[in-house]
Every structure is written in structure tokens, then in C-alpha cells.
Design a protein around this motif. Structure first.
Motif, PDB file in Angstrom:
ATOM      1  N   LEU A 175      33.781  63.127  16.703  1.00 14.86           N
ATOM      2  CA  LEU A 175      33.818  62.667  18.097  1.00 14.86           C
ATOM      3  C   LEU A 175      32.948  63.504  19.034  1.00 14.86           C
ATOM      4  N   GLU A 176      32.698  64.765  18.668  1.00 14.92           N
ATOM      5  CA  GLU A 176      31.955  65.655  19.556  1.00 14.92           C
ATOM      6  C   GLU A 176      30.466  65.691  19.262  1.00 14.92           C
ATOM      7  N   ASP A 177      30.044  64.897  18.285  1.00 12.89           N
ATOM      8  CA  ASP A 177      28.664  65.027  17.811  1.00 12.89           C
ATOM      9  C   ASP A 177      27.650  64.233  18.634  1.00 12.89           C
ATOM     10  N   VAL A 178      26.492  64.858  18.825  1.00 10.77           N
ATOM     11  CA  VAL A 178      25.328  64.142  19.339  1.00 10.77           C
ATOM     12  C   VAL A 178      24.514  63.752  18.105  1.00 10.77           C
ATOM     13  N   VAL A 179      24.418  62.439  17.903  1.00 15.08           N
ATOM     14  CA  VAL A 179      23.821  61.912  16.674  1.00 15.08           C
ATOM     15  C   VAL A 179      22.500  61.222  17.001  1.00 15.08           C
ATOM     16  N   VAL A 180      21.463  61.552  16.240  1.00 16.92           N
ATOM     17  CA  VAL A 180      20.170  60.883  16.404  1.00 16.92           C
ATOM     18  C   VAL A 180      19.872  60.104  15.133  1.00 16.92           C
ATOM     19  N   ILE A 181      19.538  58.817  15.295  1.00 23.09           N
ATOM     20  CA  ILE A 181      19.117  57.996  14.159  1.00 23.09           C
ATOM     21  C   ILE A 181      17.653  57.637  14.375  1.00 23.09           C
ATOM     22  N   SER A 182      16.822  58.103  13.459  1.00 23.00           N
ATOM     23  CA  SER A 182      15.387  57.876  13.594  1.00 23.00           C
ATOM     24  C   SER A 182      14.974  56.702  12.728  1.00 23.00           C
ATOM     25  N   ASN A 199      32.340  56.475  16.971  1.00 28.38           N
ATOM     26  CA  ASN A 199      32.537  56.940  18.338  1.00 28.38           C
ATOM     27  C   ASN A 199      32.065  58.382  18.595  1.00 28.38           C
ATOM     28  N   PRO A 200      30.812  58.672  18.295  1.00 27.33           N
ATOM     29  CA  PRO A 200      30.312  60.021  18.566  1.00 27.33           C
ATOM     30  C   PRO A 200      30.136  60.236  20.071  1.00 27.33           C
ATOM     31  N   LYS A 201      29.956  61.491  20.473  1.00 28.04           N
ATOM     32  CA  LYS A 201      29.798  61.807  21.892  1.00 28.04           C
ATOM     33  C   LYS A 201      28.572  61.090  22.470  1.00 28.04           C
ATOM     34  N   ILE A 202      27.455  61.219  21.799  1.00 27.43           N
ATOM     35  CA  ILE A 202      26.237  60.520  22.231  1.00 27.43           C
ATOM     36  C   ILE A 202      25.500  60.021  20.980  1.00 27.43           C
ATOM     37  N   LEU A 203      25.062  58.773  21.045  1.00 31.46           N
ATOM     38  CA  LEU A 203      24.308  58.190  19.935  1.00 31.46           C
ATOM     39  C   LEU A 203      22.914  57.810  20.434  1.00 31.46           C
ATOM     40  N   VAL A 204      21.904  58.418  19.798  1.00 28.32           N
ATOM     41  CA  VAL A 204      20.521  58.196  20.217  1.00 28.32           C
ATOM     42  C   VAL A 204      19.765  57.511  19.088  1.00 28.32           C
ATOM     43  N   ALA A 205      19.008  56.458  19.413  1.00 26.77           N
ATOM     44  CA  ALA A 205      18.185  55.766  18.419  1.00 26.77           C
ATOM     45  C   ALA A 205      16.717  55.978  18.770  1.00 26.77           C
ATOM     46  N   LEU A 206      15.888  56.164  17.739  1.00 29.78           N
ATOM     47  CA  LEU A 206      14.455  56.358  17.947  1.00 29.78           C
ATOM     48  C   LEU A 206      13.667  55.329  17.152  1.00 29.78           C
ATOM     49  N   ASP A 207      12.614  54.819  17.750  1.00 35.68           N
ATOM     50  CA  ASP A 207      11.683  53.951  17.030  1.00 35.68           C
ATOM     51  C   ASP A 207      10.405  53.848  17.854  1.00 35.68           C
ATOM     52  N   ILE A 208       9.312  53.499  17.190  1.00 35.83           N
ATOM     53  CA  ILE A 208       8.056  53.370  17.946  1.00 35.83           C
ATOM     54  C   ILE A 208       7.840  51.934  18.443  1.00 35.83           C
ATOM     55  N   LYS A 217      20.144  49.453  21.357  1.00 39.23           N
ATOM     56  CA  LYS A 217      21.059  49.588  22.502  1.00 39.23           C
ATOM     57  C   LYS A 217      22.137  48.517  22.436  1.00 39.23           C
ATOM     58  N   GLU A 218      21.703  47.303  22.108  1.00 42.09           N
ATOM     59  CA  GLU A 218      22.669  46.199  21.984  1.00 42.09           C
ATOM     60  C   GLU A 218      23.733  46.522  20.928  1.00 42.09           C
ATOM     61  N   PHE A 219      23.345  47.236  19.873  1.00 40.51           N
ATOM     62  CA  PHE A 219      24.270  47.525  18.775  1.00 40.51           C
ATOM     63  C   PHE A 219      25.044  48.831  18.978  1.00 40.51           C
ATOM     64  N   GLY A 220      24.846  49.504  20.108  1.00 39.17           N
ATOM     65  CA  GLY A 220      25.717  50.647  20.386  1.00 39.17           C
ATOM     66  C   GLY A 220      25.071  51.977  20.683  1.00 39.17           C
ATOM     67  N   ALA A 221      23.729  52.066  20.677  1.00 34.44           N
ATOM     68  CA  ALA A 221      23.086  53.343  21.002  1.00 34.44           C
ATOM     69  C   ALA A 221      23.235  53.611  22.500  1.00 34.44           C
ATOM     70  N   ASP A 222      23.539  54.867  22.864  1.00 34.76           N
ATOM     71  CA  ASP A 222      23.614  55.229  24.279  1.00 34.76           C
ATOM     72  C   ASP A 222      22.216  55.365  24.862  1.00 34.76           C
ATOM     73  N   PHE A 223      21.324  55.907  24.072  1.00 34.77           N
ATOM     74  CA  PHE A 223      19.927  56.028  24.477  1.00 34.77           C
ATOM     75  C   PHE A 223      19.054  55.528  23.338  1.00 34.77           C
ATOM     76  N   ALA A 224      17.944  54.899  23.687  1.00 34.26           N
ATOM     77  CA  ALA A 224      17.000  54.438  22.673  1.00 34.26           C
ATOM     78  C   ALA A 224      15.602  54.772  23.172  1.00 34.26           C
ATOM     79  N   TRP A 225      14.960  55.680  22.455  1.00 38.12           N
ATOM     80  CA  TRP A 225      13.690  56.218  22.940  1.00 38.12           C
ATOM     81  C   TRP A 225      12.548  56.017  21.955  1.00 38.12           C
TER      82      TRP A 225
END
Ligand SMILES: [Zn+2]
Ligand SMILES: [Zn+2]
Length: 354
Positions: A175-182, A199-208, A217-225
């Protein structure tokens, strides 16, 4: 039951340069503990494309040709061997991509996904794949029933999303994890949806590709960069008081994504590698020990993942909308392989209908 034909249409791979859509290939028949399915649809995986490109690792020691590609299939049972009691004619089924040998040390100890023989559908003639009208599920196949009314756009994602689940399992998200999926291809999107369930603390998705980031984002990422537009290492540091992310899941297959992950992950973090790479990664390994004492974890296939994933997809607990949209008749297999490779038209998953 109407009599099944003796021959069928099948995409047959003889060599990397010779893939032929055969129209009168012998239809497989069920042995005592085997099942024959009429294939409803079969997704094109990056692995299928790599085999078509003649990837040396595959053709030198793994592939047994001629074979029929395809391990992301859905079908209906049309023939059962005398020893089959769990499945009946008409059942709609999926089957895990690997058919365990049942004999090797890994199989005997429940770790069948690392089977020494590694018979994965669609690379060997004894486990032909789903790019054909009919397909044989051998004795040790791990087959599951899926709801008759599950739309094929969702059903076809059971196999790829099961691989996503295993990678997410390896990450042991808290629950406390900041998770990045590249990487937000089909598999990465599955990881986003399943990581979101944790339900992690923050979920970040990356793609070009920005379209993929929208989906994430639609599927649940808090940030998508987009790493081409945003200094993501800096952004992750900002989110984490300068420490870095707790977990990084690598799903792009690009060496640059590994280097970037090693840079943004915090000390004592967990790095999960899922991808297959086309080139070696150059990295200073002191990061792993001396600098950060990281846990580096691999993820392969989808052990014990099919039943929960079928349930989550069925109940819409993980996003599927718009991922498998492009269905082509098997006659257009060349276009399907091309689109699977280039991603033209923003297709995520390309699916063949034999
Ligand atoms: Zn695959
Ligand atoms: Zn085995």
C-alpha cells in the motif's frame, strides 16, 4: 455432432522466410487424454513476430519446424479423448501457453512454468498453435473454461494479462509503494490494471506513445508520462522526497528503459524484468549491490494466474476496453504480423480469426 473435416486452414511456418497459409493441412485428432478445439480467435504476440524475423535464439535451439504459430487463443471443444472427464463438447476454453512435461525437476516441484522442455504453443510441431482452424491441447495442457458470453475482445486478453499478473506478483506491491510500470503495450496495460488492484500509494505508467498513456490512465495509473517529453527521473524524485520509486517493472524490452529504471529506483527497491530484448543492456552493475542493494526479479509466463485473471476480466475489475479491437481473418496474417510489429494505427493487440 456434425463430422469434423479431415483438413483445415493453417498458417504453417517452415523457415523464417517461409510462412505459408496452407488450406488443406491435416486436422489434429484427439488422443486419449487430448482435446481438439475449433479456434475462435488467436492474438499475435511479440514472440510470434520475433520468430517470423528469424530470431536466432528461437530458431537455433528452440523451434521445431514446421509449426503453426500462436499461443494467445480461445476456442470451443469439438473433440475429446476417452480419458477427458473435465471438459465436454461445446465448452469454451483457453489454455496456458506452456504444456508442462510433468517429468523434469521444475514440473515435479510445482514450478511447471520453468519446465526444462518448455513446450510453448506455437513454436514446435508437437505443440502447434492457434493460427489454424483447429488445434490440439495435449495431455498435460492447463486448460480452463471461460464464460460463453464473455466478449471475444475480453477473452483474448486472458493469456497476455495472466503474464502481466505474474510480473505484478513478483513485484510484491504494498500500500505504501510508489510503483512505476515502463511500457504500456498490451502486457504493460494489464500490469497497470492489476497493479491498480493492489492499491499502491502512487502508480506511474511510462510509454513513448501518448495514446497508450491515455489508456494507462483509464486503467488506473495516477500519472502517465512520456520519457521523450518529461524528465521522468526528476518527476519520480519529486514524488518521493528525492528517494526514488520503490518498485520498477520493465515491460518495454528496450535497454534504455532498464538504465532509466535503475536510475529512478530507490535504495533497497525491487526491479522486475519481464521483457525480451533485441539487444544487450549496458549497465554499471555497482548500482545493484554497492549503491542500492536492489532486488532484481525476473518474470516469465503466467503460473497459476489464469483462473483469477479470467474472473477479473469477467467482472471488469481490470481494464480491457479498446485493447483488442483489431480482428483480421487469417488470410490477412501478413498484415496482422506487420501491424503487431509496427503498432500502426495505434493498435494494441492484433487478433486473427481462423
Ligand atoms: Zn505472448
Ligand atoms: Zn517439465
Amino acid at each position: 455432432m456434425s463430422k469434423l473435416p479431415e483438413t483445415m486452414k493453417a498458417l504453417v511456418a517452415y523457415t523464417p522466410d517461409r510462412y505459408v497459409l496452407e488450406t488443406d493441412w491435416p486436422r489434429p485428432k484427439a488422443g486419449p487424454d487430448e482435446i481438439i478445439i475449433r479456434v475462435e480467435a488467436c492474438g499475435v504476440c511479440a514472440g510470434d513476430v520475433k520468430a517470423k524475423h528469424g530470431a536466432e535464439r528461437f530458431w537455433n535451439s528452440y523451434i521445431i519446424a514446421p509449426f503453426i504459430p500462436g499461443h494467445e487463443f480461445v476456442g470451443h471443444v469439438v473433440e475429446v479423448g476417452s480419458g477427458i472427464t473435465e471438459f465436454s463438447l461445446g465448452d469454451r476454453v483457453v489454455s496456458e501457453q506452456i504444456v508442462p512435461c510433468g517429468q523434469c525437476m521444475f514440473c515435479r516441484t510445482g514450478r511447471y512454468w520453468m519446465c526444462e522442455i518448455s513446450d510453448v504453443y506455437g513454436f514446435k510441431d508437437r505443440v502447434n498453435g492457434g493460427m489454424a482452424e483447429y488445434m490440439r491441447l495435449p495431455a498435460n495442457a492447463r486448460t480452463y473454461r471461460i464464460p460463453m458470453d464473455m466478449p471475444i475482445e475480453k477473452a483474448i486478453l486472458v493469456e497476455p494479462y495472466s503474464c502481466s499478473k505474474h510480473a505484478v506478483d513478483r513485484a510484491q506491491i504494498g500500500l505504501e509503494d510508489v510503483v512505476v510500470i515502463s511500457g504500456c503495450g498490451t502486457l504493460g496495460l494489464g500490469m497497470v490494471g492489476i497493479a491498480h488492484l493492489k492499491n499502491p500509494k502512487i502508480l506511474v505508467a511510462l510509454d513513448i506513445k501518448d495514446e497508450r498513456l491515455e489508456k494507462a490512465k483509464e486503467f488506473g495509473a495516477d500519472f502517465a508520462w512520456n520519457p521523450m517529453k518529461v524528465n521522468i527521473v526528476e518527476e519520480i524524485r519529486k514524488l518521493t522526497e528525492g528517494y526514488g520509486c520503490d518498485i520498477y517493472i520493465e515491460a518495454t524490452g528496450h535497454p534504455a528503459s532498464v538504465v532509466q529504471g535503475m536510475d529512478m529506483i530507490r535504495k533497497l527497491g525491487r526491479f522486475v524484468e519481464f521483457s525480451v530484448f533485441g539487444a544487450p543492456t549496458l549497465l554499471d552493475w555497482s548500482i545493484i549491490g554497492d549503491q542500492k542493494e536492489l532486488d532484481i526479479l525476473g518474470a516469465h509466463l503466467s503460473p497459476y494466474c489464469f483462473p483469477p485473471v479470467i474472473d477479473w476480466i469477467d467482472k471488469d475489475r481490470i481494464g480491457t476496453r479498446g485493447v483488442a479491437e483489431l480482428f483480421l481473418p487469417i488470410d490477412d496474417w501478413e498484415a496482422a504480423f506487420r501491424i503487431a510489429e509496427t503498432g500502426e494505427g495505434n493498435a494494441f493487440k492484433v487478433v486473427l480469426k481462423p
